[in-house]
Design a protein around this motif. Structure first.
Motif, PDB file in Angstrom:
ATOM      1  N   GLN A   1       0.811  -1.218   0.000  1.00  0.00           N
ATOM      2  CA  GLN A   1       0.000   0.000   0.000  1.00  0.00           C
ATOM      3  C   GLN A   1       0.845   1.268   0.000  1.00  0.00           C
ATOM      4  O   GLN A   1       0.291   2.364  -0.039  1.00  0.00           O
ATOM      5  CB  GLN A   1      -0.896   0.016   1.256  1.00  0.00           C
ATOM      6  N   ILE A   2       2.167   1.124   0.051  1.00  0.00           N
ATOM      7  CA  ILE A   2       3.058   2.278   0.164  1.00  0.00           C
ATOM      8  C   ILE A   2       3.929   2.365  -1.081  1.00  0.00           C
ATOM      9  O   ILE A   2       4.652   1.425  -1.403  1.00  0.00           O
ATOM     10  CB  ILE A   2       3.949   2.179   1.421  1.00  0.00           C
ATOM     11  N   ILE A   3       3.870   3.483  -1.769  1.00  0.00           N
ATOM     12  CA  ILE A   3       4.642   3.712  -2.993  1.00  0.00           C
ATOM     13  C   ILE A   3       5.710   4.761  -2.702  1.00  0.00           C
ATOM     14  O   ILE A   3       5.462   5.748  -1.995  1.00  0.00           O
ATOM     15  CB  ILE A   3       3.717   4.180  -4.133  1.00  0.00           C
ATOM     16  N   VAL A   4       6.902   4.535  -3.255  1.00  0.00           N
ATOM     17  CA  VAL A   4       8.012   5.461  -3.001  1.00  0.00           C
ATOM     18  C   VAL A   4       8.509   6.043  -4.324  1.00  0.00           C
ATOM     19  O   VAL A   4       9.324   5.429  -5.026  1.00  0.00           O
ATOM     20  CB  VAL A   4       9.159   4.763  -2.250  1.00  0.00           C
ATOM     21  N   PRO A   5       8.021   7.235  -4.700  1.00  0.00           N
ATOM     22  CA  PRO A   5       8.490   7.880  -5.930  1.00  0.00           C
ATOM     23  C   PRO A   5       9.927   8.371  -5.779  1.00  0.00           C
ATOM     24  O   PRO A   5      10.459   8.492  -4.675  1.00  0.00           O
ATOM     25  CB  PRO A   5       7.525   9.062  -6.099  1.00  0.00           C
ATOM     26  N   ASP A   6      10.548   8.669  -6.907  1.00  0.00           N
ATOM     27  CA  ASP A   6      11.899   9.224  -6.893  1.00  0.00           C
ATOM     28  C   ASP A   6      11.880  10.672  -6.404  1.00  0.00           C
ATOM     29  O   ASP A   6      10.851  11.355  -6.435  1.00  0.00           O
ATOM     30  CB  ASP A   6      12.508   9.169  -8.302  1.00  0.00           C
ATOM     31  N   GLY A   7      13.056  11.128  -6.012  1.00  0.00           N
ATOM     32  CA  GLY A   7      13.234  12.551  -5.696  1.00  0.00           C
ATOM     33  C   GLY A   7      12.515  12.977  -4.437  1.00  0.00           C
ATOM     34  O   GLY A   7      12.373  12.228  -3.476  1.00  0.00           O
ATOM     35  N   ASP A   8      12.035  14.220  -4.482  1.00  0.00           N
ATOM     36  CA  ASP A   8      11.428  14.828  -3.301  1.00  0.00           C
ATOM     37  C   ASP A   8       9.915  14.631  -3.223  1.00  0.00           C
ATOM     38  O   ASP A   8       9.250  15.220  -2.358  1.00  0.00           O
ATOM     39  CB  ASP A   8      11.730  16.336  -3.285  1.00  0.00           C
ATOM     40  N   ILE A   9       9.357  13.848  -4.130  1.00  0.00           N
ATOM     41  CA  ILE A   9       7.905  13.614  -4.102  1.00  0.00           C
ATOM     42  C   ILE A   9       7.565  12.788  -2.861  1.00  0.00           C
ATOM     43  O   ILE A   9       8.212  11.778  -2.585  1.00  0.00           O
ATOM     44  CB  ILE A   9       7.451  12.869  -5.373  1.00  0.00           C
ATOM     45  N   PRO A  10       6.571  13.205  -2.085  1.00  0.00           N
ATOM     46  CA  PRO A  10       6.215  12.445  -0.877  1.00  0.00           C
ATOM     47  C   PRO A  10       5.801  11.014  -1.222  1.00  0.00           C
ATOM     48  O   PRO A  10       5.297  10.749  -2.323  1.00  0.00           O
ATOM     49  CB  PRO A  10       5.034  13.231  -0.295  1.00  0.00           C
ATOM     50  N   PRO A  11       6.006  10.072  -0.311  1.00  0.00           N
ATOM     51  CA  PRO A  11       5.577   8.701  -0.576  1.00  0.00           C
ATOM     52  C   PRO A  11       4.071   8.636  -0.803  1.00  0.00           C
ATOM     53  O   PRO A  11       3.321   9.472  -0.293  1.00  0.00           O
ATOM     54  CB  PRO A  11       5.992   7.941   0.688  1.00  0.00           C
ATOM     55  N   GLY A  12       3.658   7.646  -1.570  1.00  0.00           N
ATOM     56  CA  GLY A  12       2.243   7.488  -1.869  1.00  0.00           C
ATOM     57  C   GLY A  12       1.586   6.467  -0.958  1.00  0.00           C
ATOM     58  O   GLY A  12       2.217   5.513  -0.509  1.00  0.00           O
ATOM     59  N   LEU A  13       0.308   6.675  -0.692  1.00  0.00           N
ATOM     60  CA  LEU A  13      -0.503   5.722   0.054  1.00  0.00           C
ATOM     61  C   LEU A  13      -1.718   5.354  -0.785  1.00  0.00           C
ATOM     62  O   LEU A  13      -2.313   6.215  -1.452  1.00  0.00           O
ATOM     63  CB  LEU A  13      -0.971   6.319   1.376  1.00  0.00           C
ATOM     64  N   LEU A  14      -2.096   4.064  -0.730  1.00  0.00           N
ATOM     65  CA  LEU A  14      -3.226   3.572  -1.500  1.00  0.00           C
ATOM     66  C   LEU A  14      -4.310   3.039  -0.576  1.00  0.00           C
ATOM     67  O   LEU A  14      -4.024   2.617   0.542  1.00  0.00           O
ATOM     68  CB  LEU A  14      -2.777   2.441  -2.432  1.00  0.00           C
ATOM     69  N   ASP A  15      -5.553   3.043  -1.060  1.00  0.00           N
ATOM     70  CA  ASP A  15      -6.674   2.298  -0.478  1.00  0.00           C
ATOM     71  C   ASP A  15      -7.027   2.769   0.928  1.00  0.00           C
ATOM     72  O   ASP A  15      -6.530   2.258   1.930  1.00  0.00           O
ATOM     73  CB  ASP A  15      -6.361   0.799  -0.461  1.00  0.00           C
ATOM     74  N   PHE A  16      -7.965   3.712   0.979  1.00  0.00           N
ATOM     75  CA  PHE A  16      -8.372   4.274   2.264  1.00  0.00           C
ATOM     76  C   PHE A  16      -9.755   3.792   2.706  1.00  0.00           C
ATOM     77  O   PHE A  16     -10.408   4.436   3.528  1.00  0.00           O
ATOM     78  CB  PHE A  16      -8.344   5.809   2.186  1.00  0.00           C
ATOM     79  N   ASP A  17     -10.190   2.663   2.182  1.00  0.00           N
ATOM     80  CA  ASP A  17     -11.529   2.160   2.528  1.00  0.00           C
ATOM     81  C   ASP A  17     -11.662   1.870   4.017  1.00  0.00           C
ATOM     82  O   ASP A  17     -12.759   1.945   4.577  1.00  0.00           O
ATOM     83  CB  ASP A  17     -11.841   0.882   1.751  1.00  0.00           C
TER      84      ASP A  17
END
Length: 350
Positions: A244-260
């Motif tokens: 559920q945790i995505i880590v983009p390159d650079g200074d972009i904040p990490p992503g979170l998925l699925d908030f059900d």
């Protein structure tokens, strides 16, 4: 199946009738997953004409079906987006949660944008977040050890900042509106799942010892969840693990998925859930010990920084292991019950 094709079970759920199961399956050479039933020992592949998910067949033509719980929900990966399919009206709360997370998590995490919602309120289309998940990074070769460590550091900084940060009136209003999930709620839900497992396996004489072990483990988990005062209720993802945790390159904040499942829980619940999944990867030889220790250390550091009580962390860890024991997938029960026995023995020896 009837054509002689072999299918691999990815996920399984107890059906309404004891001893029968709903399955998510896939087969090599064919993209995506399918749904199936196992009834009276007979395997039946399901068509995409799911009466509870009337939008499934049409939406599945737009990409690859990557997640499917028959008669519950499905996810299609399409070009630059993800399509989530519910029963009619079932998308209302998930859509609301997604919109709320835009306000609540602004700055610390990247969240999917909602691109489309159907008029029947049974389909939501989300934007994709670019980058690998922590799970994917954990499976890459040894050359990626440094990237793996940096990704977990990035997540830990963002998680601490989110839960320790001050909130404006709008974000606080969102937080206050989320469901409250105290330990009593956790115990009630746990017993419901345990009773369901027992009902499905009550007429199997060979499982007598497993039933006794499960009851004993559930009693211990419930006692530990309720015997000490809970930590403060905070924002929680509700279903946090490394996919559920995505880590983009650079200074972009990490992503979170699925908030059900997002709600107000103790901070220990999310962190324990994440940590147990890491240990499951290690025990199933899906992660090296070095990488497990890298990620596990970050989770414990976050727990310390958030002032999570160790006893609460351990109580929720036990609860997550018990949940894994209830999975119909082969090997899950014996592994999880063995882990719970190990943890109980360690507790007694301290």
């Amino acid at each position: 199946d009837d054509t002689g094709t072999s299918w691999m079970v990815q996920r399984a759920w107890p059906d309404e009738t004891p001893g029968e199961f709903v399955l998510e399956v896939l087969t090599p050479g064919r993209p995506g997953v399918r749904g199936a039933h196992l009834r009276q020992g007979q395997f039946e592949l399901l068509p995409l004409d799911d009466p509870v998910l009337p939008a499934l067949r049409e939406e599945a033509q737009k990409g690859e079906l990557i997640s499917y719980w028959p008669s519950r929900q499905a996810v299609v990966r399409a070009d630059g987006c993800y399509i989530k399919i519910f029963s009619p009206g079932g998308a209302v709360v998930p859509a609301e949660r997604c919109a709320q997370m835009d306000a609540l998590l602004d700055g610390n995490f990247t969240t999917p944008r909602m691109l489309r919602q159907s008029s029947r309120e049974d389909v939501i289309v989300f934007s994709a977040i670019t980058g690998p998940t922590l799970n994917e990074l954990g499976r890459e070769g040894p050359a990626c050890d440094e990237a793996f460590a940096k990704a977990w550091e990035k997540w830990s900084r963002a998680w601490v900042a989110e839960l320790n940060g001050s909130r404006g009136p709008a974000a606080q209003s969102v937080l206050d509106s989320l469901p409250l999930r105290p330990p009593q709620w956790e115990v009630t839900k746990m017993w419901r799942r345990v009773d369901d497992w027992l009902r499905h396996n009550e007429n199997v004489p060979e499982l007598s010892s497993q039933r006794d072990a499960l009851r004993a483990a559930a009693e211990r988990v419930a006692t530990n969840l309720l015997r000490t005062a809970p930590d403060p209720m905070v924002w929680a993802h509700g279903d946090l693990y490394d996919r559920q945790i995505i880590v983009p390159d650079g200074d972009i904040p990490p992503g979170l998925l699925d908030f059900d499942s997002t709600a107000r829980h103790e901070a220990a619940r999310d962190l324990a859930g994440l940590d147990v999944r890491l240990e499951l990867h290690l025990r199933n030889n899906r992660m090296t010990r070095a990488r497990y220790l890298t990620a596990h250390t970050q989770v414990l550091a976050v727990a310390e920084e958030l002032h999570v009580s160790p006893v609460r962390f351990d109580a929720y860890s036990d609860a997550i292991w018990l949940r894994l024991a209830l999975s119909p997938l082969p090997g899950r029960f014996s592994l999880a019950i063995a882990v719970l026995a190990e943890r109980a023995a360690q507790e007694l020896s301290q």
